[in-house]
Design a protein around this motif. Structure first.
Motif, PDB file in Angstrom:
ATOM      1  N   ASN A  14      19.956  47.301  37.004  1.00 54.92           N
ATOM      2  CA  ASN A  14      21.458  46.972  37.452  1.00 54.92           C
ATOM      3  C   ASN A  14      22.054  48.121  36.802  1.00 54.92           C
ATOM      4  OD1 ASN A  14      24.005  46.232  37.525  1.00 54.92           O
ATOM      5  ND2 ASN A  14      24.102  44.589  35.790  1.00 54.92           N
ATOM      6  N   TRP A  15      22.542  49.122  37.536  1.00 55.64           N
ATOM      7  CA  TRP A  15      23.268  50.230  37.475  1.00 55.64           C
ATOM      8  C   TRP A  15      24.707  50.144  36.934  1.00 55.64           C
ATOM      9  CZ3 TRP A  15      21.746  54.041  41.982  1.00 55.64           C
ATOM     10  CH2 TRP A  15      20.154  54.508  41.799  1.00 55.64           C
ATOM     11  N   LYS A  16      25.321  48.830  37.047  1.00 55.09           N
ATOM     12  CA  LYS A  16      26.770  48.959  36.779  1.00 55.09           C
ATOM     13  C   LYS A  16      27.574  49.693  37.667  1.00 55.09           C
ATOM     14  CE  LYS A  16      25.081  46.817  32.516  1.00 55.09           C
ATOM     15  NZ  LYS A  16      25.252  46.201  31.554  1.00 55.09           N
ATOM     16  N   GLN A  65      25.347  44.070  43.175  1.00 53.77           N
ATOM     17  CA  GLN A  65      25.826  43.595  41.869  1.00 53.77           C
ATOM     18  C   GLN A  65      26.556  42.403  42.036  1.00 53.77           C
ATOM     19  OE1 GLN A  65      27.285  46.742  39.572  1.00 53.77           O
ATOM     20  NE2 GLN A  65      25.721  48.093  40.277  1.00 53.77           N
ATOM     21  N   HIS A  96      26.794  37.613  36.431  1.00 53.27           N
ATOM     22  CA  HIS A  96      26.619  38.483  35.489  1.00 53.27           C
ATOM     23  C   HIS A  96      27.511  38.266  34.192  1.00 53.27           C
ATOM     24  CE1 HIS A  96      25.937  41.859  33.205  1.00 53.27           C
ATOM     25  NE2 HIS A  96      24.895  42.092  33.340  1.00 53.27           N
ATOM     26  N   GLU A  98      29.240  39.984  32.530  1.00 50.16           N
ATOM     27  CA  GLU A  98      30.429  40.947  32.636  1.00 50.16           C
ATOM     28  C   GLU A  98      31.497  40.546  33.749  1.00 50.16           C
ATOM     29  OE1 GLU A  98      28.338  44.818  33.148  1.00 50.16           O
ATOM     30  OE2 GLU A  98      27.617  44.503  31.127  1.00 50.16           O
ATOM     31  N   GLU A 166      20.082  35.912  30.260  1.00 54.51           N
ATOM     32  CA  GLU A 166      20.687  37.310  29.618  1.00 54.51           C
ATOM     33  C   GLU A 166      21.579  36.697  28.478  1.00 54.51           C
ATOM     34  OE1 GLU A 166      20.350  41.041  32.160  1.00 54.51           O
ATOM     35  OE2 GLU A 166      22.156  39.873  32.786  1.00 54.51           O
ATOM     36  N   ILE A 171      23.338  42.144  25.613  1.00 52.45           N
ATOM     37  CA  ILE A 171      23.703  43.044  26.741  1.00 52.45           C
ATOM     38  C   ILE A 171      24.257  44.024  26.244  1.00 52.45           C
ATOM     39  CG2 ILE A 171      24.655  43.380  29.110  1.00 52.45           C
ATOM     40  CD1 ILE A 171      24.243  40.349  29.567  1.00 52.45           C
ATOM     41  N   GLY A 172      23.477  45.470  26.535  1.00 53.55           N
ATOM     42  CA  GLY A 172      24.213  46.792  25.928  1.00 53.55           C
ATOM     43  C   GLY A 172      24.414  46.946  24.730  1.00 53.55           C
ATOM     44  N   GLY A 204      16.826  39.557  30.419  1.00 54.65           N
ATOM     45  CA  GLY A 204      17.817  40.675  30.307  1.00 54.65           C
ATOM     46  C   GLY A 204      18.512  40.923  29.066  1.00 54.65           C
ATOM     47  N   GLY A 227      19.788  47.156  32.535  1.00 54.43           N
ATOM     48  CA  GLY A 227      20.899  48.038  32.590  1.00 54.43           C
ATOM     49  C   GLY A 227      20.597  49.439  32.222  1.00 54.43           C
ATOM     50  N   SER A 230      17.554  51.538  32.750  1.00 52.29           N
ATOM     51  CA  SER A 230      17.322  51.557  34.061  1.00 52.29           C
ATOM     52  C   SER A 230      18.081  52.792  34.616  1.00 52.29           C
ATOM     53  CB  SER A 230      17.857  50.592  34.937  1.00 52.29           C
ATOM     54  OG  SER A 230      18.918  50.309  35.273  1.00 52.29           O
TER      55      SER A 230
END
Ligand code: PEP
Length: 250
Positions: A14-16, A65, A96, A98, A166, A171-172, A204, A227, A230
């Motif tokens: 997931n490149w966001k 996405q 997702h 986000e 997730e 996440i992040g 995730g 994320g 990747s």
């Protein structure tokens, strides 16, 4: 539609909101040198780059996405599942955290999008997961149950849909649940309804080269949605190569 049972494990990048033509051409120059037997690699770039990534990619599948709830018409800025299907997209992330947080996406909207993706033979990767506050008040299972029940439509099955667990707080952030917690949540999801028993369920949340091998050893986990890591192609390739995901029957 991609035949999910052909693969033992899944790696969704997931490149966001990241990428450029230069980034993509360098990324695919490296990735195209690798061929991963039975490992399904899905690249999810920002939508303007979907076609470019598709054209350059040799062995990976392409995922969006997000997608619209609407089929067509006066919905400025939206991208429908029909258009995604028309340009040959195989997968689409939905729900997702986000999108749920910044765009107020509800379980109902996720269900609607999932339905339309399935109708258009695109595999939805349906994201669910608890916030830190929900985890700390021991509500993880309650939240997962609610999200699954409200965002996965009847028509979803192990051949046409994937679930991604997730935890929002992972996440992040560089934080991850313990291996036991991941295993317990995946087991719990499988038990919500017997149709989930053979679903592909990905984990995730801060997956990286240091923790991916251990996560891949967990029996109920079928792959990873990744994320940050990747975006670094050498790390992403190592994560795929080093993983020990096999096809278990549950
Ligand atoms: C994600 O974007 O779904 C994700 C898991 O991100 P990260 O790997 O950076 O935590």
């Amino acid at each position: 539609m991609v035949e999910l049972s052909n693969f033992t494990s899944f790696f969704v990048a997931n490149w966001k909101l990241n990428g450029s033509f230069q980034f993509i051409s360098q990324y695919l120059e490296s990735l195209n040198k690798e061929k991963f037997t039975k490992k399904c690699v899905v690249l999810c770039p920002p939508s303007p780059y979907l076609n470019y990534v598709k054209d350059l990619s040799k062995h990976s599948f392409i995922g969006a996405q997000d997608c619209s709830c609407f089929e067509e018409g006066a919905y400025t800025g939206e991208i429908s599942t029909k258009i995604l299907s028309d340009i040959g997209i195989n997968f689409c992330i939905v729900g997702h955290s986000e999108r749920r947080k910044y765009f107020k996406e509800s379980n109902e909207a996720v269900k609607d999008k999932t339905l339309k993706l399935i109708e258009n033979r695109i595999i939805p990767i349906i994201c669910i997961g608890e916030t830190l506050e929900e985890k700390n008040s021991n509500r993880t299972n309650e939240i997962l149950n609610k999200q699954i029940n409200e965002s996965v439509p009847e028509s979803a099955n192990e051949h046409n849909s994937i679930i991604a667990y997730e935890p929002v707080w992972a996440i992040g952030t560089g934080k991850t649940p313990t291996l036991n917690e991941i295993e317990d949540s995946h087991k719990f999801i499988r038990k919500i309804n017997k149709k989930f028993l053979n679903f592909k369920i990905l984990y995730g949340g801060s997956v990286n080269i240091k923790n991916s091998k251990q996560i891949s050893d967990i029996k109920n986990v079928d792959g990873a949605l990744i994320g940050g890591a990747s975006l670094k192609i050498e790390e992403f390739i190592k994560i795929i190569i080093n993983s020990s995901w096999f096809n278990f029957s549950y």
